[in-house]
Design a protein around this motif. Structure first.
Motif, PDB file in Angstrom:
ATOM      1  N   ILE A 113       0.848  -1.195   0.000  1.00 40.61           N
ATOM      2  CA  ILE A 113       0.000   0.000   0.000  1.00 40.61           C
ATOM      3  C   ILE A 113       0.880   1.240   0.000  1.00 40.61           C
ATOM      4  O   ILE A 113       0.672   2.184  -0.766  1.00 40.61           O
ATOM      5  CB  ILE A 113      -0.934  -0.007   1.226  1.00 40.61           C
ATOM      6  CG1 ILE A 113      -1.858  -1.217   1.172  1.00 40.61           C
ATOM      7  CG2 ILE A 113      -1.739   1.281   1.302  1.00 40.61           C
ATOM      8  CD1 ILE A 113      -2.674  -1.421   2.418  1.00 40.61           C
ATOM      9  N   ALA A 114       1.913   1.214   0.856  1.00 38.80           N
ATOM     10  CA  ALA A 114       2.820   2.357   0.943  1.00 38.80           C
ATOM     11  C   ALA A 114       3.531   2.588  -0.382  1.00 38.80           C
ATOM     12  O   ALA A 114       3.645   3.727  -0.854  1.00 38.80           O
ATOM     13  CB  ALA A 114       3.839   2.114   2.057  1.00 38.80           C
TER      14      ALA A 114
ATOM     15  N   LEU B 100       1.285   4.056  -3.030  1.00 40.84           N
ATOM     16  CA  LEU B 100       1.027   5.464  -2.768  1.00 40.84           C
ATOM     17  C   LEU B 100       2.185   6.327  -3.182  1.00 40.84           C
ATOM     18  O   LEU B 100       2.033   7.340  -3.866  1.00 40.84           O
ATOM     19  CB  LEU B 100       0.838   5.673  -1.270  1.00 40.84           C
ATOM     20  CG  LEU B 100      -0.483   5.264  -0.728  1.00 40.84           C
ATOM     21  CD1 LEU B 100      -0.421   5.300   0.771  1.00 40.84           C
ATOM     22  CD2 LEU B 100      -1.515   6.229  -1.241  1.00 40.84           C
TER      23      LEU B 100
ATOM     24  N   GLY C 146       7.897   5.046   7.600  1.00 41.94           N
ATOM     25  CA  GLY C 146       6.648   5.668   8.045  1.00 41.94           C
ATOM     26  C   GLY C 146       6.626   7.148   7.711  1.00 41.94           C
ATOM     27  O   GLY C 146       5.634   7.678   7.195  1.00 41.94           O
ATOM     28  N   VAL C 147       7.757   7.835   7.995  1.00 42.66           N
ATOM     29  CA  VAL C 147       7.809   9.277   7.729  1.00 42.66           C
ATOM     30  C   VAL C 147       7.700   9.546   6.229  1.00 42.66           C
ATOM     31  O   VAL C 147       7.022  10.482   5.801  1.00 42.66           O
ATOM     32  CB  VAL C 147       9.099   9.904   8.307  1.00 42.66           C
ATOM     33  CG1 VAL C 147       9.182  11.380   7.966  1.00 42.66           C
ATOM     34  CG2 VAL C 147       9.149   9.706   9.806  1.00 42.66           C
TER      35      VAL C 147
ATOM     36  N   ILE D 186       6.098   7.787   4.019  1.00 40.26           N
ATOM     37  CA  ILE D 186       4.697   7.652   3.601  1.00 40.26           C
ATOM     38  C   ILE D 186       3.905   8.883   4.010  1.00 40.26           C
ATOM     39  O   ILE D 186       3.166   9.467   3.216  1.00 40.26           O
ATOM     40  CB  ILE D 186       4.042   6.404   4.223  1.00 40.26           C
ATOM     41  CG1 ILE D 186       4.885   5.164   3.961  1.00 40.26           C
ATOM     42  CG2 ILE D 186       2.647   6.193   3.662  1.00 40.26           C
ATOM     43  CD1 ILE D 186       4.465   3.994   4.819  1.00 40.26           C
ATOM     44  N   PHE D 187       4.086   9.274   5.291  1.00 39.32           N
ATOM     45  CA  PHE D 187       3.319  10.425   5.783  1.00 39.32           C
ATOM     46  C   PHE D 187       3.620  11.673   4.975  1.00 39.32           C
ATOM     47  O   PHE D 187       2.728  12.362   4.499  1.00 39.32           O
ATOM     48  CB  PHE D 187       3.638  10.691   7.250  1.00 39.32           C
ATOM     49  CG  PHE D 187       2.601  10.139   8.157  1.00 39.32           C
ATOM     50  CD1 PHE D 187       1.321  10.660   8.150  1.00 39.32           C
ATOM     51  CD2 PHE D 187       2.884   9.087   8.999  1.00 39.32           C
ATOM     52  CE1 PHE D 187       0.344  10.140   8.963  1.00 39.32           C
ATOM     53  CE2 PHE D 187       1.920   8.558   9.811  1.00 39.32           C
ATOM     54  CZ  PHE D 187       0.648   9.078   9.807  1.00 39.32           C
TER      55      PHE D 187
ATOM     56  N   VAL E   6       2.162  11.404   1.402  1.00 41.00           N
ATOM     57  CA  VAL E   6       0.716  11.550   1.222  1.00 41.00           C
ATOM     58  C   VAL E   6       0.262  12.965   1.554  1.00 41.00           C
ATOM     59  O   VAL E   6      -0.647  13.493   0.919  1.00 41.00           O
ATOM     60  CB  VAL E   6      -0.106  10.511   2.033  1.00 41.00           C
ATOM     61  CG1 VAL E   6       0.094   9.128   1.465  1.00 41.00           C
ATOM     62  CG2 VAL E   6       0.212  10.554   3.508  1.00 41.00           C
ATOM     63  N   VAL E   7       0.923  13.590   2.540  1.00 42.38           N
ATOM     64  CA  VAL E   7       0.556  14.970   2.845  1.00 42.38           C
ATOM     65  C   VAL E   7       0.909  15.866   1.659  1.00 42.38           C
ATOM     66  O   VAL E   7       0.096  16.681   1.209  1.00 42.38           O
ATOM     67  CB  VAL E   7       1.263  15.456   4.135  1.00 42.38           C
ATOM     68  CG1 VAL E   7       1.166  16.968   4.269  1.00 42.38           C
ATOM     69  CG2 VAL E   7       0.655  14.777   5.348  1.00 42.38           C
TER      70      VAL E   7
ATOM     71  N   ALA F 234      -1.563  15.291  -1.079  1.00 42.21           N
ATOM     72  CA  ALA F 234      -2.876  15.871  -0.783  1.00 42.21           C
ATOM     73  C   ALA F 234      -2.842  17.379  -1.013  1.00 42.21           C
ATOM     74  O   ALA F 234      -3.764  17.953  -1.602  1.00 42.21           O
ATOM     75  CB  ALA F 234      -3.286  15.556   0.652  1.00 42.21           C
TER      76      ALA F 234
END
Lengths: 376, 401
Positions: free
Chosen positions: A290-291, A294, A336-337, A339-340, A343-344, A347
């Motif tokens: 998924i990551a 994305l 994790g960072v 991905i965050f 996506v931010v 967006a």
């Protein structure tokens, strides 16, 4: 002219966002390392030095191959606005069943592999068909259904292996797949360009399958009627339905296709290195898929880059502990960072793009400009 | 915006009429009847399966059920707070993982009471991250949560390596032993932790906060119809933040509870998917506190029985048969029956009976998946009666709808 410039700036933004995400991850990880008393520069230097070795690159690509397949499986659902959280359960179940079948049969080389691949794809597709059918017949949300089915699938696999442990009395794994079911490595391909690969590492032959899956995905989506319908129903289901695309059938097709690809995820490791299913089989690739999807923006090329980044992070992190620079878990934090941040960034850029489109449309038709802003 | 959409409490019946059909419609009447029926079924099964099991309906089992249902209850309530505010939170699992580590660290350093508070804050931190991504930046809820679920185990492993490795008995994957919260002797249930009592007190509290306070009304407005709430001056973003942070805090508390009350130690991976079961509990409970509590007790019963009595799990299969038979019968008697709805439970029930007769034990993982299977069954058979918040999962931007 202006349109061309705009699309070029959008393309630039599209590249800038993931690069920025990786940089932000580096900064955050550096700060974390500094707080914990390690020297981030030392850590990055050893990771770079170790990561650029040929052997590590082979590891990284071997890791990127299943990640890439996982990313494509997830992306196929995403293009239809479907969240296949169930990739995780689908590939684990498929890997176990396919390995089990592979140990039971004995066929000449390519045929043996083909049977295993087919079994894996069918199991993945079948397990993905459950939430798809529940969605189209009973309106059950696919995210919830696939989360539940993940747990059921994984626990079935665990029970199956545990049962083995009871009977055999030692090891929780399947038997080995016979020689004819192995996919040979392709180090020769690398060795055309570089020196010999050492330490018994083999570049997975499954790399070709991953490439084929990527090309197939691209052709399917951009060059076929089916792909057009799929993208259309993903972008605007009611408009697609109105123009004669049966959304239920598209949901079934996208989900089952995604599951069939997901079935392949475990095979590079099993057919290229392990030759059995057991405790050493890596789980969690579905979620990482998924990551990766994305980060790569569901684009077959973008997913290559994303899978390689994650593959390199994984392959080069063990050195941190060998050198005593830092705990290797810093890499999970970085993922994790990334991905965050990605996506931010997506967006935000997506919203500004849409706003600019609206503004451009308003400029083109001045009389109706007030109505365009006032969406329902 | 009409009040009716937001306050869906039971309508008062006409006074003076006391007939059974009317009583049956009242939730306070129906539930004790269900509970009594459940106990009778368990007792019957215990007789039939005798001497296989004496644990199905014992005080010890009741205590175990209560203990093991707490993490599911807290996670379920957590999921409910987030979804009632319109934000889907499948990151409960990751936030629970954060809760286990922070709870253990706090307990090792400052004792279980402050430790529990720190565990709660650890989960809340995860919730805050989810809120920043989903509410402030409009990131898809599932994506943000998946990122949290990927990151949380890495963070805790990193932290455990940095901190627990320095303690005797601690390592990268576990903490030294931690003390538990105080407990109290109760009749039938034996010793019950204060934290268990606090957790169950959250059920009426959550109901009161969400359905009887201004805060709750506004929070639910943000989850049902954010634009409508916004037009009446509700600061939707703020209530969504509140919902998700509370959600994370409850998940963190659930994680902390596992450490201090259930295992007495932090161990990597010990949440074992309970965050997802919490989500299932919330769906099973129809996004309501009482239903969530019921689901948590049901799933906790299975979890607790597994540890106490393997054979009991085998006998429990028969309970499943009874439930499915009742379901099939009810469908068969209803005028709108379909072949699938009657046939499926009947077929499954028959399969279970065959399995019961053929096998003496149940694979140990079977219990872990009962919640998941039950939730799927609920989703399939009573999808029409479930009522999730209308705006849950929707990315709402002020002024763009």
């Amino acid at each position: 002219m202006t349109a061309a410039r705009r699309s070029r700036s959008e393309l630039l933004l599209g590249f800038a966002a993931p690069v920025a995400a990786v940089l932000i991850a580096l900064v955050v990880a550096s700060i974390v390392l500094m707080i914990s008393g390690s020297n981030p520069l030392d850590a990055w230097a050893s990771m770079w030095e170790f990561g650029t070795r040929l052997e590590t690159s082979v590891d990284a690509i071997n890791r990127a191959v299943p990640l890439y397949i996982a990313g494509i499986a997830v992306a196929l659902g995403f293009r239809m606005n479907l969240f296949n959280i169930g990739v995780e359960g689908q590939y684990i179940l498929a890997a176990l069943v396919a390995t089990e079948v592979g140990t039971k049969i004995d066929l000449p080389g390519p045929l043996h592999v083909a049977v295993i691949v087919l079994v894996a794809m069918s199991v993945g597709a079948a397990w993905a068909a459950v939430p798809a059918i529940l969605k189209v017949t009973r309106g059950v949300n696919e995210v919830i259904a696939t989360i539940m089915l993940n747990a059921i699938g994984v626990s079935f696999v665990a029970a199956e292996l545990l049962g083995r442990w009871d009977s055999a009395g030692q090891d929780t794994r399947t038997a080995d797949i016979g020689e004819s079911g192995h996919v040979p490595g392709i180090n020769w391909l690398l060795e055309i360009f570089t020196r010999d690969v050492g330490k018994g590492r083999e570049l997975y032959g499954f790399l070709f399958v991953a490439i084929a899956v990527g090309i197939g995905y691209h052709v399917l989506l951009t060059r076929t009627v089916f792909g057009y319908d799929l993208r259309a129903s993903g972008a605007n289901p009611s408009a697609a339905e109105a123009s004669g695309v049966p959304s239920k059938r598209m949901i079934l097709a996208a989900m089952i296709g995604s599951g069939a690809i997901a079935g392949l995820i475990g095979l590079p490791d099993i057919l290229g290195e392990l030759y059995h299913y057991g405790g050493d089989f890596s789980q969690g690739l579905g979620f990482l898929g998924i990551a990766v999807a994305l980060l790569g923006r569901n684009h077959p090329g973008g997913i290559v880059a994303a899978a390689l980044i994650f593959g390199y992070l994984d392959a080069s992190s063990p050195i941190l502990e060998v050198e005593g620079d830092a705990p290797r878990e810093i890499v999970t934090i970085m993922k994790g960072v990334i991905i965050f941040a990605a996506v931010v960034a997506y967006a935000v850029t997506e919203r500004s793009r849409r706003r600019r489109q609206v503004a451009a449309a308003a400029d083109a038709v001045p009389t109706t400009s007030t109505e365009i802003g006032a969406n329902p | 915006m009409s009040e009716r959409g937001l306050t869906d409490a039971a309508l008062p019946g006409s006074p003076g009429r006391v007939d059974l059909a009317h009583l049956w419609k009242q939730r306070w009447f129906r539930w004790p009847v269900f509970a009594l029926g459940g106990m009778i079924v368990l007792q019957l099964v215990e007789w039939i399966a005798d001497p296989e099991s004496e644990e199905l309906l014992s005080g010890g089992q009741a205590g175990a059920m209560l203990r093991w249902s707490v993490p599911l209850l807290l996670a379920g309530l957590g999921g409910m707070f987030a979804e009632r505010a319109g934000i889907v939170n499948i990151g409960l699992e990751g936030m629970m993982v954060l809760g286990t580590w922070f709870g253990a660290w706090g307990s090792v350093k400052y004792g279980p009471v402050i430790g529990t508070a720190i565990g709660l804050l650890g989960g809340a931190l995860g919730g805050l991250l989810h809120a920043i991504a989903t509410v402030s930046f409009g990131v898809n809820h599932i994506i943000s949560a998946v990122a949290i679920n990927i990151m949380a185990p890495g963070v805790t492993r990193f932290l455990a390596d940095e901190i627990f490795s320095g303690y005797a008995g601690g390592s990268i994957s576990q903490s030294p032993r931690v003390a538990s919260f105080g407990s109290v002797e109760l009749p039938v249930l034996d010793r019950v932790s204060w934290l268990t009592i606090i957790a169950f007190a959250f059920v009426p509290l959550a109901w009161y906060v969400l359905w009887r306070t201004r805060f709750g009304l506004r929070l639910r407005a943000a989850g049902e119809h954010p634009s409508a709430g916004d037009s009446l001056g509700v600061n939707v973003y703020r209530y969504q933040y509140a919902g998700v942070v509370i959600s994370g805090a409850l998940a963190g508390l659930a994680g902390s509870f596992i450490v201090t009350e259930l295992t007495g130690i932090y161990r990597e991976g010990q949440t074992n998917g309970r965050g997802f079961i919490g989500l299932a509990t919330m769906i099973f409970g129809n996004w309501r506190p009482g239903g969530t509590a019921l689901g948590a007790l049901l799933f906790g019963y299975a979890d607790g029985l597994q540890l106490r009595d393997r054979d009991g799990v085998h006998a429990l299969l028969l309970v499943g048969v009874v439930v499915l038979a009742v379901l099939a019968l009810r469908r068969a008697l209803s005028p709108k029956r379909t072949v699938v709805e009657v046939g499926l439970p009947a077929v499954i029930a028959t399969l279970i009976v065959v399995w019961y007769l053929l096998r003496d034990t149940v694979p140990p993982t079977f219990n872990q998946v009962t919640p998941h299977i039950l939730t799927l069954v609920v989703l399939v058979f009573s999808a029409g009666r479930l009522r999730p918040p209308k705006g849950a999962g929707q990315i709402w931007r002020k002024g763009e709808h």
